[in-house]
Design an enzyme around this catalytic site. Structure first.
Site, PDB file in Angstrom:
ATOM      1  N   SER A   1       0.854  -1.198   0.000  1.00  0.00           N
ATOM      2  CA  SER A   1       0.000   0.000   0.000  1.00  0.00           C
ATOM      3  C   SER A   1       0.889   1.248   0.000  1.00  0.00           C
ATOM      4  CB  SER A   1      -0.959  -0.045   1.185  1.00  0.00           C
ATOM      5  OG  SER A   1      -2.000   0.892   1.046  1.00  0.00           O
TER       6      SER A   1
ATOM      7  N   ASP B   1      -9.597  -5.469  -4.724  1.00  0.00           N
ATOM      8  CA  ASP B   1      -9.129  -4.416  -3.814  1.00  0.00           C
ATOM      9  C   ASP B   1     -10.078  -3.217  -3.865  1.00  0.00           C
ATOM     10  OD1 ASP B   1      -7.714  -2.343  -2.490  1.00  0.00           O
ATOM     11  OD2 ASP B   1      -5.807  -3.279  -2.997  1.00  0.00           O
TER      12      ASP B   1
ATOM     13  N   HIS C   1      -7.783  -5.466  -0.023  1.00  0.00           N
ATOM     14  CA  HIS C   1      -6.628  -4.661   0.393  1.00  0.00           C
ATOM     15  C   HIS C   1      -6.090  -5.210   1.711  1.00  0.00           C
ATOM     16  CE1 HIS C   1      -4.206  -1.102  -0.367  1.00  0.00           C
ATOM     17  NE2 HIS C   1      -4.213  -0.864   0.929  1.00  0.00           N
TER      18      HIS C   1
END
Length: 303
Positions: free
Chosen positions: A127, A253, A281
């Site tokens: 991320s 995601d 995610h």
């Protein structure tokens, strides 16, 4: 050094004017692999068993708290009220106030390598950590042996945005107490992970409680959010990356849509893209063997 209480195996490294809390797994004689966590996440989001599994495969694994989270230095800068809402409501061309940028966080990573005596490392980021890892590969190519960018993005503003539900996690005011943080964290992971891996839910609360005991600083995550948006796009500079690159992304995601992972892989010459079905995610337990295997394959073909 500060008088922060450290858990077994943790240490504070002096990096410029900051203290960065880190922990290692495995033998220092093995090739080093640096794990960079995401927005507002402490190093323990790279879970102990995941780090140990990589170490068992012959890597010296280093995980650390980014600035503004956990036991690393908190930056003395108060973000605007409800920074997440301000980011969501920004108009094209608006400047985002931020106390630092992702390139500064990448400099922290390189500075930590210096403190640990590491000349070059395999760098893995998830991320926001993937964005930081990209910055390191762009700006310090001689220090990055390989790059793994997980559920991350180039930052190109033309890419699809998060789902409204995922974005709401950041637009809400930050929690004011540890108890509020735990409940907000558990709720956020239900959204981020999606319905694909419900068996992982039982780990969320314990990890959130552990995080509050290590360091409760919700405004740090707000500052990191501003840094992400103030840093802009890496789309034009990613083609300069020379390190062998692996891009891993979840097909489902909700926060950083799959198009962002595809764009990352397309922007870096020779990058390999792995799309994991049902993954949102998060890195659920069920995908760890595949992710570890892909990282090890990348390590083997890196110069």
């Amino acid at each position: 050094m500060s008088d922060i209480a450290l858990d077994a195996g943790e240490r504070l490294a002096k990096v410029g004017d900051l203290e960065i809390c880190c922990q290692t797994f495995g033998r220092p004689s093995d090739p080093p692999l640096l794990l960079i966590a995401g927005l507002g996440a402490q190093m323990i989001l790279w879970e102990d068993e995941f780090c140990a599994a990589l170490a068992e495969r012959g890597l010296w694994v280093v995980r650390y708290d980014n600035r503004d989270v956990g036991k690393s230095t908190l930056i003395d800068w108060r973000p605007p009220a409800e920074a997440g809402a301000a980011v969501a409501e920004r108009k094209k061309g608006d400047r985002i106030p931020a106390p630092y940028l992702l390139k500064d966080m990448a400099a922290d990573a390189v500075g930590l390598m210096d403190a640990l005596g590491v000349a070059r490392a395999h760098v893995v980021g998830a991320s926001m950590g993937g964005m930081i890892a990209q910055e390191a590969a762009i700006r310090w190519p001689e220090r990055v042996r390989s790059l793994t960018s997980i559920m991350s993005t180039t930052g190109d503003p033309r890419l699809p945005p998060p789902t409204p539900e995922a974005m709401q996690v950041f637009t809400k005011p930050p929690p004011k107490t540890a108890e509020e943080y735990v409940e907000a964290n558990v709720a956020a992971w239900l959204i981020f992970r999606g319905p694909g891996y419900p068996e992982d839910e039982k780990r969320d609360r314990a990890r959130a409680i552990r995080a509050t005991r290590r360091g409760f600083a919700p405004e740090g995550g707000q500052r990191q959010l501003l840094a992400v948006y103030a840093s802009g796009s890496r789309k034009k500079t990613l083609p300069s990356v020379k390190a062998p690159t692996l891009v891993i992304h979840g097909a489902d995601d909700p926060l950083v849509p799959l198009a962002a992972g595809e764009d990352t892989a397309a922007s870096i010459p020779g990058a390999k893209l792995i799309v994991l079905p049902r993954m949102g995610h998060a890195l659920p337990l069920a995908v760890w063997p595949r992710v570890i295997e892909e990282i090890m394959e990348l390590v083997k073909r890196a110069p």
